[in-house]
Design an enzyme around this catalytic site. Structure first.
Site, short mmCIF file in Angstrom:
data_model
loop_
_atom_site.label_atom_id
_atom_site.label_comp_id
_atom_site.label_asym_id
_atom_site.label_seq_id
_atom_site.Cartn_x
_atom_site.Cartn_y
_atom_site.Cartn_z
N LYS A 39 -11.48 -54.34 -54.84
CA LYS A 39 -10.05 -54.30 -54.52
C LYS A 39 -9.85 -55.22 -53.32
O LYS A 39 -10.13 -54.83 -52.19
CB LYS A 39 -9.62 -52.86 -54.18
CG LYS A 39 -8.14 -52.56 -54.46
CD LYS A 39 -7.15 -53.37 -53.64
CE LYS A 39 -7.03 -52.82 -52.24
NZ LYS A 39 -5.93 -53.52 -51.49
N GLU A 59 -17.55 -51.70 -42.47
CA GLU A 59 -17.75 -52.88 -41.61
C GLU A 59 -16.38 -53.23 -41.06
O GLU A 59 -15.54 -53.80 -41.75
CB GLU A 59 -18.35 -54.02 -42.42
CG GLU A 59 -19.08 -55.05 -41.57
CD GLU A 59 -18.21 -56.24 -41.25
OE1 GLU A 59 -17.43 -56.12 -40.28
OE2 GLU A 59 -18.32 -57.26 -41.93
N GLU A 95 -9.01 -56.00 -30.30
CA GLU A 95 -9.36 -57.08 -31.22
C GLU A 95 -8.10 -57.88 -31.57
O GLU A 95 -7.09 -57.31 -31.99
CB GLU A 95 -10.00 -56.55 -32.49
CG GLU A 95 -10.43 -57.66 -33.44
CD GLU A 95 -11.03 -57.14 -34.73
OE1 GLU A 95 -11.93 -57.79 -35.28
OE2 GLU A 95 -10.57 -56.08 -35.21
#
Length: 298
Positions: free
Chosen positions: A9, A83, A220
């Site tokens: 996906k 991850e 981030e």
């Protein structure tokens, strides 16, 4: 060969490349049903992950969505590996080859416009070489060329989406509001940079005069933005490198291998490179700690 099948996906903005990959697999002769590509939004992805016929979920993406998936799959018996995001430090000692370091930094944070989970977005520099390294880096940044992603003469392409462009811009504006000094350079001109036509081209950006608590140091950005801090001793460098809720990657730069290995072993990250960054090998597992996820690929 093992009888396992895969359902991919893709992320919403990257559907076309995933579908092209499916076409290539079909042309290569992969038996039907081994690889399946299903496109859709986030809700569809969650339904797929929670489906009873799925035995293992591997997710690459944001920390927030990873946490959501882990909560939804708790108690289901499914295996899961994540991850996720990162704020990877690049630790440079005064014993490093600075010309090599500059090229390494460019590859670490400006490769793919910084849209890399393990991008080296925090530069930690030993104080004696701070000014020299920053000046070298600014000079190198002015030579980076922005343009079409398929133009092999260009170093950086545009950001992925308009919403992401606005998010990166917001991070830089926040850093400036918190007292950071923002340097942007492209095509030989700086502030405002001479960018190609199109609002999604974001210039390579360097931010100095930041603190450990600065938003740009902790959050981030997932863009071509590098925050710079200084340190005095190896111990201080290790503490700064580990002062993050992430732990995906890091790199250590020095010609003294005993120092490099000591510091590398002390940094809490899934992968630590020495005198390089973002160098991958299929024989070496890749993954993170803490909010960078768990499990290993490869």
């Amino acid at each position: 060969a093992m009888g396992n099948t895969v359902v991919l996906k893709p992320a919403t903005p990257t559907r076309l490349s995933a579908l092209l990959f499916a076409e290539i697999c079909a042309e290569a002769g992969l038996p039907p049903g081994v690889l399946n590509v299903v496109t859709g939004g986030g809700r569809m992805g969650s339904m797929l992950a929670e489906h009873a016929d799925i035995d293992k979920v591997a997710f690459t993406g944001s920390t927030g969505i990873g946490a959501l998936l882990r909560r939804n799959l708790a108690g289901s018996g499914k295996k899961i590996s994540l991850e996720l995001g990162g704020k990877s430090p690049v630790v440079v000692f005064d014993t490093a080859d600075l010309d090599n370091v500059v090229e390494g930094i460019v590859n670490a944070v400006y490769f793919n416009q910084g849209q890399v989970c393990s991008a080296g977005s925090r530069l930690l520099v030993q104080q004696p070489i701070y000014e020299k390294l920053v000046n070298k880096l600014k000079t190198r940044m002015r030579t980076l060329r922005l343009g079409h992603s398929l133009d092999k003469c260009c170093d950086m392409g545009p950001l992925n989406t308009l919403s992401h462009f606005k998010d990166v811009t917001h991070h830089v504006d926040t850093a400036r509001a918190e007292g950071g000094e923002v340097y942007q350079a492209c095509n030989g001109s700086a502030n405002p940079p001479n960018l190609p036509d199109g609002e999604l081209f974001f210039p390579p950006t360097l931010i100095t005069n930041v603190q450990s608590t600065s938003t740009i140091v902790q959050e981030e950005v997932f863009g071509p933005v590098l925050a710079v801090q200084t340190f005095r001793t190896p111990g201080e460098a290790i503490k700064l490198a580990n002062n993050t809720r992430y732990g995906l990657g890091a790199s250590v730069w020095t010609e003294k291998m005993s120092l490099a290995l000591e510091v590398a072993l002390s940094i809490k990250a899934g992968t630590v490179w020495v005198n390089g960054h973002n160098m991958f090998d299929a024989a070496s597992g890749f993954g993170g700690f803490r909010e960078s996820g768990f499990g290993r690929d490869g």
